[in-house]
Each structure stands twice: as structure tokens, then as C-alpha cells.
Design an enzyme around this catalytic site. Structure first.
Site, PDB file in Angstrom:
ATOM      1  N   LYS A 157       0.799  -1.240   0.000  1.00 20.70           N
ATOM      2  CA  LYS A 157       0.000   0.000   0.000  1.00 20.70           C
ATOM      3  C   LYS A 157       0.829   1.285   0.000  1.00 20.70           C
ATOM      4  CE  LYS A 157      -2.099  -1.512   3.685  1.00 20.70           C
ATOM      5  NZ  LYS A 157      -2.979  -1.870   4.789  1.00 20.70           N
ATOM      6  N   ASP A 192      -5.746  -5.657  10.576  1.00 21.98           N
ATOM      7  CA  ASP A 192      -7.058  -4.990  10.554  1.00 21.98           C
ATOM      8  C   ASP A 192      -8.217  -5.936  10.223  1.00 21.98           C
ATOM      9  OD1 ASP A 192      -6.130  -5.209   7.943  1.00 21.98           O
ATOM     10  OD2 ASP A 192      -6.571  -3.147   7.355  1.00 21.98           O
TER      11      ASP A 192
HETATM   12  C1  BGC Z   1      -2.005  -5.811   3.832  1.00 21.84           C
HETATM   13  C2  BGC Z   1      -2.905  -6.520   4.810  1.00 21.84           C
HETATM   14  C3  BGC Z   1      -4.073  -5.634   5.197  1.00 21.84           C
HETATM   15  C4  BGC Z   1      -4.784  -5.101   3.958  1.00 21.84           C
HETATM   16  C5  BGC Z   1      -5.942  -4.183   4.288  1.00 21.84           C
HETATM   17  C6  BGC Z   1      -2.813  -5.240   2.672  1.00 21.84           C
HETATM   18  O1  BGC Z   1      -1.986  -4.471   1.855  1.00 21.84           O
HETATM   19  O2  BGC Z   1      -1.027  -6.694   3.337  1.00 21.84           O
HETATM   20  O3  BGC Z   1      -2.202  -6.905   5.964  1.00 21.84           O
HETATM   21  O4  BGC Z   1      -4.973  -6.379   5.959  1.00 21.84           O
HETATM   22  O5  BGC Z   1      -3.855  -4.418   3.158  1.00 21.84           O
HETATM   23  O6  BGC Z   1      -5.559  -3.068   5.007  1.00 21.84           O
END
Ligand code: BGC
Length: 448
Positions: A157, A192
Site C-alpha cells: 500500500k 485490521d
Molecule cells: C495488507 C494486509 C491488510 C490489507 C488491508 C494489505 O496491503 O497486506 O495486511 O490487511 O492491506 O488493510
């Protein structure tokens, strides 16, 4: 619209169309990959045991702190669990700058500790001499070794702090608290999706999955640990598994990636990783649509062949614009025109231009929702719950705000599992659940 324009637009839309047959193949492959992840370490879908065992009853009580890091903001919360499924929450949001997201991990941890400190001061909780127990929602792939220990596998992200991958993220933050004399103990590290599942289960104990469809995409569910070969702990219990399913199909066996996806992937921080997440999550849909628009511009079928400096910038077309465009039902598509001309500085747009952009947004948005249903179908299939009542708690801006997202997911689920099975699955919005969930998990951990 000219005939040549129609042909070119249809070709782009076709590149985003996923047949029912393809959805079924994706689900089959998803189940295979889930099972590999449960069998051994290092599989594509990590299937991480969360150390959260057993279900909530709703009768849990007490006061805890929670942190939520992983999207656009950092949230600091103080949660009081009142029992009978009730709670109160005080919370404050802090913006995490791009610099912090990509700088040294120590700076990020110090920033988080400072936010906690000012929250405690403002809320009068800092005078207490007792150690404050905290649940740390850290929404990235963390390979947990206990309820409050875990090593960061990789960033996702758009985060990319140095000195964090391969390290225990709880120790790094606890160290910042210690250096700043902040009397807080990280009792639990929480994904989360796991927090969302626990928070929703506090009111609805029959909840089966927790899903995030926001900036990122991932899910968790209850697993019978006797089915988890790689698990060496107690096999008689049920535990929440953080799937990290955004990493599904990095081998590119079944996901229908097209040229627009590939271009976005190459420009991302984590090239060739999180391919499923990149086709579903809010962080990426705008950029994929922008790539499709640029292709039609270059072929002289859109905006008279002219782009703008703004539209030429990577990531300038936000997924939130797509939501606005999708709900624009005015005769002249005036909201669409506003975004293109006033926000993105395209000199002038015709009604046909706006209609084309609206079709592209729809194609990318519908594909995301259809693909997003595959992991739910996969979990139901693997756990033998197809045709049984089941609640899926979902948080995230895409699910909450993107027009028709839930309905499109439901239709795709029906295409793969049948109408009857779809009618048994409830997608519930579980807004901001992870703070409450992390507090519940901190409580469970502190009790132990
Ligand atoms: C992460 C996860 C997370 C999800 C939603 C992903 O990029 O790897 O750990 O739960 O985003 O936030």
C-alpha cells in the site's frame, strides 16, 4: 460515437470483463493456494495464525488502548468494553506524511509514540501509574510468532520504510515508547481484518469472516487448527487466520491481468507483488482506469487525442473520482465533466468523452467487485460452509462508498456458488471496527 470509437472502447472494456467461467477457475485455484498456505510456511498466500483463539461472547469488559496504522491515517483510540456487546470509544486521527511512510522505520515509530503521548495527555489518561495495555493494529503482512510478536514480511500500500522488513515490529514500537518514557505495553499485534472480525463478532458472535476493502484488500476467518499442518501449537482449538490473500496468484496462473494492470504494477513500489490486491483495492483502481484512458487518448478516440499534465501524472486519477462518475446520472454527465475539466484540467470534453470515461470506470469497478467475491467463495468452499448462513463483516471505503460494489460481489458469488448459496451470505458493513477489535484482542492477551 463513431464506429471506430465504439470498436476501440469495446476492446478496452472486454479486457476488463471476467466471465463466470473464469471466476470459477479463480475460486478453484484460490482454494488450492489457501490449502498450501495452511500446510507450509513460505506459500504465496501466507495464511498466518493470529494467535486469537476462541470466539468473543460480547461480555468482555475493561478499558484498553488501540492503534490503527495501515491506511491513510493513524488512529489512536481509547476503548471501554461495557459487556452485553456494548462499548464506548474516544479516538483521534493523525495524518501520516508521505515522508514518514517511506523514511526510516525509527522515525515512523517515534511519530506513533508522540501521537500516543499527546492523546494520553489530552485525554487525561497519562497520570495513571498502571501500565496501559494496547492493541496495535498494524495492517501489513506480519508473520506472527505470538499474540504480540511478529516479523514484517514486506510492505504494501505505498509504505516503504527502511529498517523494518525482517524485524519484529512490536519491539521497534515498544522501544520508542521506552525511550520516551511512555507507560504503555503492546499486549497484542493485530491485522485490521482480524480486528474487524473480532469487533463485529462482539455484537454478532456468529460472524465468520472479516474483510477489508479499502486502500488495501485482505481477509481473515475462523479455522479449525487441526486442519493446519504447519501449526505446532494446540490443534483442538479454533483460531482466526490472517490470510494475506492480496498476494494470491503472484505466479499469474488465473488472474486476468491486462496491459493496464501491468503498467500500473510496474509503476508501483512493490512490483510483481500483491497482484490480487492490485486488481481489487482502492489504492489501485484509479490508476488502472487512468492507464486505460491514456490508451484511448493515444489512439485519438478520447478528448480529441489530448491529455493534460495532471492526467499524465501517475496516480492522479483517484478511485474516489470513479465513485462520483459512476453515480453521475445527469443528462450531460456534468459531475464527470467537472472532474475531467476542473480537477484534471482536460481543456474540453464532449458528452461522448464523458460517456466513455464512465464506461471505463464501470468496467474497472465491476471487475474489482467480481474478483473480490472469489476469496469469499474460496473460504466458504474450504470450510464446507457453502449453503450455510454466514456473516461477512466488511470495512473499507471501497465497500462503503463505491456504487454497487456489494451487489456486484453478490452477483459474482451467485454465479460461482449458485443463488441459494448467495442468499445465505450476508455482507455487513463493519465501519471502523479494527480499533475496537484491537482493544478486545489486547484484553484477551492481557488476561492470559
Ligand atoms: C495488507 C494486509 C491488510 C490489507 C488491508 C494489505 O496491503 O497486506 O495486511 O490487511 O492491506 O488493510
Amino acid at each position: 460515437m463513431t464506429e471506430a470509437q465504439t470498436v476501440a472502447v469495446n476492446k478496452v472494456v472486454d479486457a476488463f470483463t471476467v466471465s463466470d467461467d473464469r471466476l470459477s477457475k479463480i475460486v478453484q485455484q484460490f482454494v488450492i493456494e489457501m490449502e498450501k498456505g495452511l500446510d507450509h510456511q513460505g506459500a504465496t498466500i501466507a495464511m498466518i495464525p493470529s494467535f486469537v483463539a476462541g470466539r468473543c461472547t460480547g461480555d468482555e469488559k475493561g478499558s484498553f488502548m488501540a492503534l490503527d496504522l495501515g491506511g491513510t491515517n493513524l488512529r489512536v483510540c481509547h476503548v471501554t468494553l461495557l459487556g452485553a456487546g456494548e462499548h464506548t470509544i474516544r479516538q483521534q486521527k493523525y495524518i501520516v506524511s508521505e515522508e514518514l511512510k517511506t523514511g526510516p522505520m525509527r522515525h515512523l515509530c517515534d511519530f506513533i509514540a508522540d501521537c500516543v503521548d499527546s492523546f494520553l495527555t489530552e485525554n487525561g489518561t497519562s497520570e495513571s501509574h498502571e501500565v496501559i495495555q494496547l492493541g496495535y493494529t498494524f495492517s501489513f503482512p506480519v508473520l506472527q510468532t505470538s499474540i504480540n510478536r511478529g516479523v514484517l514480511k514486506q510492505w504494501t500500500k505505498g509504505f516503504n520504510c527502511s529498517g523494518a522488513v525482517g524485524k519484529d515490529v512490536t519491539i521497534l514500537l515498544q522501544d520508542s515508547f521506552r525511550r520516551k518514557n511512555i507507560n504503555v505495553n503492546i499486549a497484542a499485534i493485530v491485522n485490521d481484518t482480524v480486528g474487524t472480525l473480532m469487533a463485529y463478532a462482539y455484537k454478532h458472535p456468529e460472524t465468520t469472516m472479516g474483510v477489508i476493502m479499502g486502500t488495501g484488500f485482505n481477509a481473515s476467518y475462523y479455522e479449525d487448527m487441526s486442519k493446519v499442518k504447519k501449526w505446532t501449537g494446540n490443534k483442538d482449538e479454533e483460531m482466526v487466520i490472517n490470510m494475506e490473500c492480496g498476494a494470491f496468484d503472484c505466479e499469474r496462473r488465473v488472474l486476468p491481468m491486462n496491459v493496464y494492470d501491468n503498467k500500473m504494477d510496474r509503476e508501483s513500489i512493490n512490483v510483481h507483488q500483491q497482484l490480487y490486491e492490485k486488481m481489487v483495492a482502492g489504492m489501485y483502481l484509479g490508476e488502472i482506469t487512468r492507464n486505460a484512458m491514456l490508451d484511448l487518448i493515444d489512439q485519438q478516440f478520447l478528448f480529441n487525442g489530448e491529455s493534460s499534465n495532471d492526467l499524465n501524472k501517475n496516480w492522479s486519477f483517484e478511485t474516489a473520482y470513479m465513485s462520483t462518475i459512476e453515480v453521475d446520472e445527469s443528462d450531460d454527465l456534468s459531475d464527470t465533466g467537472h472532474i475531467l475539466e476542473s480537477v484534471l484540467s482536460i481543456p474540453s470534453t464532449t458528452l461522448v468523452d464523458r460517456q466513455i470515461v464512465k464506461r471505463l470506470c464501470n468496467a474497472v469497478g465491476v471487475r474489482a467487485a467480481r474478483l473480490a467475491s472469489c476469496h469469499i467463495a474460496g473460504v466458504l468452499t474450504h470450510t464446507g460452509k457453502v449453503g450455510h448462513d454466514c456473516i461477512v463483516a466488511i470495512d473499507g471505503s471501497l465497500f462503503e462508498f463505491y456504487p454497487n460494489f456489494g451487489n456486484n460481489m453478490g452477483d459474482a458469488l451467485a454465479a460461482v456458488l449458485g443463488e441459494q448459496a448467495r442468499s445465505k451470505v450476508k455482507f455487513d458493513l463493519a465501519r471502523d471496527g479494527s480499533g475496537l477489535g484491537a482493544a478486545i484482542i489486547a484484553m484477551i492477551a492481557a488476561k492470559k
